[in-house]
Each structure stands twice: as structure tokens, then as C-alpha cells.
Design an enzyme around this catalytic site. Structure first.
Site, PDB file in Angstrom:
ATOM      1  N   ILE A  17       0.828  -1.204   0.000  1.00 31.02           N
ATOM      2  CA  ILE A  17       0.000   0.000   0.000  1.00 31.02           C
ATOM      3  C   ILE A  17       0.866   1.259   0.000  1.00 31.02           C
ATOM      4  O   ILE A  17       0.671   2.164  -0.815  1.00 31.02           O
ATOM      5  CB  ILE A  17      -0.956  -0.001   1.205  1.00 31.02           C
ATOM      6  CG1 ILE A  17      -1.896  -1.200   1.131  1.00 31.02           C
ATOM      7  CG2 ILE A  17      -1.756   1.305   1.253  1.00 31.02           C
ATOM      8  CD1 ILE A  17      -2.678  -1.449   2.409  1.00 31.02           C
ATOM      9  N   ASP A  31      10.656   2.778   6.401  1.00 32.63           N
ATOM     10  CA  ASP A  31      10.369   1.351   6.388  1.00 32.63           C
ATOM     11  C   ASP A  31      11.640   0.668   6.870  1.00 32.63           C
ATOM     12  O   ASP A  31      12.734   0.969   6.363  1.00 32.63           O
ATOM     13  CB  ASP A  31      10.002   0.875   4.982  1.00 32.63           C
ATOM     14  CG  ASP A  31       9.475  -0.554   4.981  1.00 32.63           C
ATOM     15  OD1 ASP A  31       8.274  -0.740   4.729  1.00 32.63           O
ATOM     16  OD2 ASP A  31      10.270  -1.489   5.246  1.00 32.63           O
ATOM     17  N   THR A  69      -5.203   4.847   7.270  1.00 37.78           N
ATOM     18  CA  THR A  69      -6.012   3.767   6.704  1.00 37.78           C
ATOM     19  C   THR A  69      -5.465   2.412   7.139  1.00 37.78           C
ATOM     20  O   THR A  69      -5.765   1.392   6.518  1.00 37.78           O
ATOM     21  CB  THR A  69      -6.030   3.855   5.166  1.00 37.78           C
ATOM     22  OG1 THR A  69      -4.685   3.839   4.679  1.00 37.78           O
ATOM     23  CG2 THR A  69      -6.724   5.112   4.688  1.00 37.78           C
ATOM     24  N   ALA A  70      -4.666   2.405   8.211  1.00 38.84           N
ATOM     25  CA  ALA A  70      -3.990   1.177   8.643  1.00 38.84           C
ATOM     26  C   ALA A  70      -4.628   0.602   9.904  1.00 38.84           C
ATOM     27  O   ALA A  70      -5.448  -0.316   9.835  1.00 38.84           O
ATOM     28  CB  ALA A  70      -2.508   1.456   8.857  1.00 38.84           C
ATOM     29  N   ARG A  71      -4.288   1.180  11.068  1.00 40.73           N
ATOM     30  CA  ARG A  71      -4.771   0.656  12.344  1.00 40.73           C
ATOM     31  C   ARG A  71      -4.984   1.815  13.300  1.00 40.73           C
ATOM     32  O   ARG A  71      -4.100   2.662  13.463  1.00 40.73           O
ATOM     33  CB  ARG A  71      -3.754  -0.335  12.931  1.00 40.73           C
ATOM     34  CG  ARG A  71      -3.622  -1.618  12.122  1.00 40.73           C
ATOM     35  CD  ARG A  71      -2.267  -2.247  12.272  1.00 40.73           C
ATOM     36  NE  ARG A  71      -2.150  -3.473  11.475  1.00 40.73           N
ATOM     37  CZ  ARG A  71      -1.847  -3.512  10.183  1.00 40.73           C
ATOM     38  NH1 ARG A  71      -1.602  -2.382   9.533  1.00 40.73           N
ATOM     39  NH2 ARG A  71      -1.771  -4.666   9.544  1.00 40.73           N
ATOM     40  N   ASP A 123      -9.877   5.839   8.278  1.00 40.83           N
ATOM     41  CA  ASP A 123     -10.779   4.776   7.838  1.00 40.83           C
ATOM     42  C   ASP A 123     -10.917   3.695   8.906  1.00 40.83           C
ATOM     43  O   ASP A 123     -11.597   2.699   8.682  1.00 40.83           O
ATOM     44  CB  ASP A 123     -10.227   4.170   6.537  1.00 40.83           C
ATOM     45  CG  ASP A 123     -11.187   3.210   5.851  1.00 40.83           C
ATOM     46  OD1 ASP A 123     -12.394   3.525   5.787  1.00 40.83           O
ATOM     47  OD2 ASP A 123     -10.733   2.153   5.368  1.00 40.83           O
ATOM     48  N   GLU A 151     -15.682  -0.670  15.713  1.00 42.76           N
ATOM     49  CA  GLU A 151     -16.306  -0.375  14.426  1.00 42.76           C
ATOM     50  C   GLU A 151     -17.679  -1.035  14.355  1.00 42.76           C
ATOM     51  O   GLU A 151     -17.764  -2.258  14.370  1.00 42.76           O
ATOM     52  CB  GLU A 151     -15.406  -0.854  13.289  1.00 42.76           C
ATOM     53  CG  GLU A 151     -14.078  -0.108  13.243  1.00 42.76           C
ATOM     54  CD  GLU A 151     -13.187  -0.522  12.078  1.00 42.76           C
ATOM     55  OE1 GLU A 151     -13.497  -1.530  11.403  1.00 42.76           O
ATOM     56  OE2 GLU A 151     -12.182   0.163  11.848  1.00 42.76           O
ATOM     57  N   HIS A 186     -14.205   2.077   7.304  1.00 44.50           N
ATOM     58  CA  HIS A 186     -13.337   0.946   6.957  1.00 44.50           C
ATOM     59  C   HIS A 186     -13.633   0.450   5.541  1.00 44.50           C
ATOM     60  O   HIS A 186     -13.905  -0.740   5.317  1.00 44.50           O
ATOM     61  CB  HIS A 186     -13.495  -0.197   7.957  1.00 44.50           C
ATOM     62  CG  HIS A 186     -12.216  -0.991   8.111  1.00 44.50           C
ATOM     63  ND1 HIS A 186     -11.702  -1.346   9.337  1.00 44.50           N
ATOM     64  CD2 HIS A 186     -11.345  -1.491   7.194  1.00 44.50           C
ATOM     65  CE1 HIS A 186     -10.576  -2.038   9.162  1.00 44.50           C
ATOM     66  NE2 HIS A 186     -10.351  -2.132   7.863  1.00 44.50           N
ATOM     67  N   ILE A 187     -13.548   1.364   4.586  1.00 42.96           N
ATOM     68  CA  ILE A 187     -13.878   1.049   3.194  1.00 42.96           C
ATOM     69  C   ILE A 187     -12.645   0.993   2.299  1.00 42.96           C
ATOM     70  O   ILE A 187     -12.772   0.893   1.079  1.00 42.96           O
ATOM     71  CB  ILE A 187     -14.877   2.073   2.627  1.00 42.96           C
ATOM     72  CG1 ILE A 187     -14.314   3.506   2.702  1.00 42.96           C
ATOM     73  CG2 ILE A 187     -16.216   1.970   3.348  1.00 42.96           C
ATOM     74  CD1 ILE A 187     -15.154   4.554   1.999  1.00 42.96           C
ATOM     75  N   GLY A 188     -11.450   1.044   2.902  1.00 34.41           N
ATOM     76  CA  GLY A 188     -10.234   1.080   2.098  1.00 34.41           C
ATOM     77  C   GLY A 188     -10.152  -0.040   1.081  1.00 34.41           C
ATOM     78  O   GLY A 188      -9.886   0.187  -0.100  1.00 34.41           O
TER      79      GLY A 188
END
Length: 309
Positions: free
Chosen positions: A156, A175, A234-236, A260, A265, A283-285
Site C-alpha cells: 500500500i 520502512d 487507513t492502517a490501524r 478509515d 467499528e 473501513h472502506i479502504g
């Protein structure tokens, strides 16, 4: 009666999917959790006995659930995250865990870009204002020439890097593996987390939780963030200390938090979700036609490979 496979992702219980039905045609019995809903612990404890396979979503899986899974051989995720699974317990039981690697990368990356634009141009505010009879005009920011911080350069994160560089932004990325992304050095560089937090106009998260389960963005790090920073997650949800984030939003150090993901949820507490500086999606990623198709196909193939080994 065939071997039983439990299917719980909300995107697959709402309506039958051909890849899941393919498993039925191959002789497996398919057990669905409640259609379109996040299954509870008690529902899973009721459904999982006698199941040899489990096509799982993001629902929390507790050791109590695994204790009830007397015949379980494999859990196949229709995504890549396994934070919701008790990995140590599964390892002790000899239950194999498989992921749909890369299946939803494009969907999540595209949503990330959408959230960036929404934050930089105050799109939700303008939309809500016009629908309420107003004409709000907030001066926005262009993405070209801005510094985008990316934490995590897996499937991603690397797509996000390529997209924002194509839009004219510069990327500072972290990273631990520092993979070669074949991006121009004039627009892309690796850096340490604290350096990125201090420099990024937009910070976007695409990484797992630290090994000890602690937050990545602590109160100290948020205090050192670039003033007016936009954070996209959009991860956690647990990557950020929520109380510290709320403080940073209240005082304007963080101009917008676009997310997201939430601890619960749907969220039962709206302290964060309803904050005027928060843009929230449900949570629509990975919830695109293409991502669901890829993830379901890979997850089903993983189940078949494990159960027929």
C-alpha cells in the site's frame, strides 16, 4: 456432509460471492455469520465448532473463540492484517494463518489519496455546508510541492508514494527494510520516523503496530509534529494515542485527521469521529469491487491449498 468453512467478512456475508460459492461446489459446507454485521465473540463461539477452515475478516478473534474451534486447521484472511488474531494461541494449536497479500493495496492507496484531497481542500465541510443552505469557502492547499510522510512501504505505502510523486509532491518515507521502490531520488528519500513527523505536511500510516502493541504516534511525537499537519490513517487505529490526538486537534497542531479505522467499528464513542477536524470513513479502504474480488479469490485459493495439502 462436507467439511465446514466459516465465512465472516462483512463484504462476503451481505450477499453470496462466487468465490465462496465455488467452495460449496467443491463439496464444503459454508457457514455464514450474521449478514453484513461484525460477528460477536459469542456468535463466533457458536459457529466455529466443527469448522476446518475460516475465511476471516477484521473481527476480533479471542483465545476463547479458538478454544471452541476444535477442528480448525486454517484461518485465511481476506486482507493482510492479522492484528485481530491471537497468533500465539493459533501457533500453539497448529492452526495455519494465511493472508491475501497485496489484494486490497490499490483500493486502500486510492482511498488514502482521496482522504488527502478531502483534508487539503476541506471537501466534506463544503459539501455539508452547501447541503445546510450555506456557502462555506475555506482556502485550501495544493498537494504539488508538499512533503508527504509515509510510514510503511509495503504494497500500500509504495502505491501511495508513486501516486503522490506523480502529483508533484515529495516523499519522506520510513520502512525498516528500506525496499528499492525505483522512484526518483529528487522526489523520494528514506528518513527516520521522528524526522518525518517533524517535516511532513501530510503524514500517512501504512504499517503494523510496533511489536509491543504500543502506539507509534505518542503524545510526545504529536507534540513535535509539523504545525498544521494532516494525518491520514487507513492502517490501524491503535497506531495513534487517541487522547493525545484529540488534544492536538483541539489546539490546531494537527489540522485534520482523516481515518478509515477505529478502535470499535462502528465507534460507540464519537469523541474522535465527530470532531470537527476529523474526516471519517467506515473501513472502506479495501471495499471496492476489484479489491473484494481479488481478496476473496486469493483467500479461497489459500483455504483450498491448506485443506487439500
Amino acid at each position: 456432509m462436507g467439511q465446514r468453512i466459516l465465512v465472516t467478512p462483512r463484504s462476503l456475508t451481505a450477499e453470496p460471492h462466487p468465490e465462496v460459492e465455488r467452495l460449496r461446489q467443491l463439496g464444503f459446507d459454508i457457514v455464514y455469520s450474521t449478514a453484513g454485521a461484525m460477528p460477536t465473540e459469542q456468535e463466533l463461539i457458536t459457529l466455529v465448532p466443527d469448522c476446518v477452515g475460516w475465511l476471516a475478516g477484521v473481527e476480533p478473534v479471542t483465545p476463547r473463540i479458538i478454544a471452541a474451534a476444535d477442528k480448525l486447521k486454517v484461518i485465511s484472511r481476506n486482507g493482510v492484517g492479522v492484528d485481530n488474531l491471537p497468533i500465539e494461541t493459533l501457533n500453539e494449536r497448529g492452526v495455519q494463518v494465511m493472508i491475501a497479500e497485496g489484494a486490497n493495496a490499490m483500493g486502500v492507496a486510492e482511498l488514502t489519496i482521496g482522504l488527502m484531497f478531502s483534508a487539503l481542500r476541506s471537501i466534506p465541510l463544503a459539501d455539508a455546508g452547501i447541503k445546510a443552505g450555506g456557502w462555506p469557502r475555506v482556502r485550501g492547499l495544493e498537494i504539488r510541492g508538499r512533503t508527504i510522510g509515509i510510514i510503511g512501504c509495503g504494497a500500500i505505502g509504495r502505491e501511495v508514494a508513486r501516486m503522490v510523486i506523480a502529483l508533484g509532491a515529495k516523499v519522506l518515507a520510513f520502512d525498516p527494510m528500506r525496499p528499492n521502490l525505483d522512484l526518483p531520488s529528487a522526489s523520494f528519500a528514506y528518513a527516520e520516523v521522528d524526522e518525518i513527523i517533524a517535516a511532513a505536511d501530510v503524514l500517512t500510516l501504512h504499517c503494523p503496530l510496533p511489536r509491543d502493541g504500543s502506539a507509534l504516534l505518542t503524545a510526545e511525537r504529536l507534540a513535535n509534529s509539523r504545525p498544521g499537519q494532516v494525518i491520514v490513517n487507513t492502517a490501524r487505529s491503535k497506531l495513534i494515542e487517541e487522547a493525545a490526538l484529540l488534544d492536538a486537534l483541539d489546539d490546531g497542531r494537527i489540522s485534520t485527521y482523516a481515518t478509515d479505522v477505529f478502535d470499535e467499528e462502528p465507534p460507540t464513542s464519537l469523541a474522535l469521529a465527530s470532531h470537527p477536524r476529523v474526516i471519517a470513513t467506515s473501513h472502506i479502504g479495501g471495499f471496492t469491487a476489484e479489491s473484494v474480488e481479488r481478496a476473496t479469490r486469493i483467500a479461497a485459493d489459500n483455504l483450498l491449498a491448506a485443506l487439500r495439502a
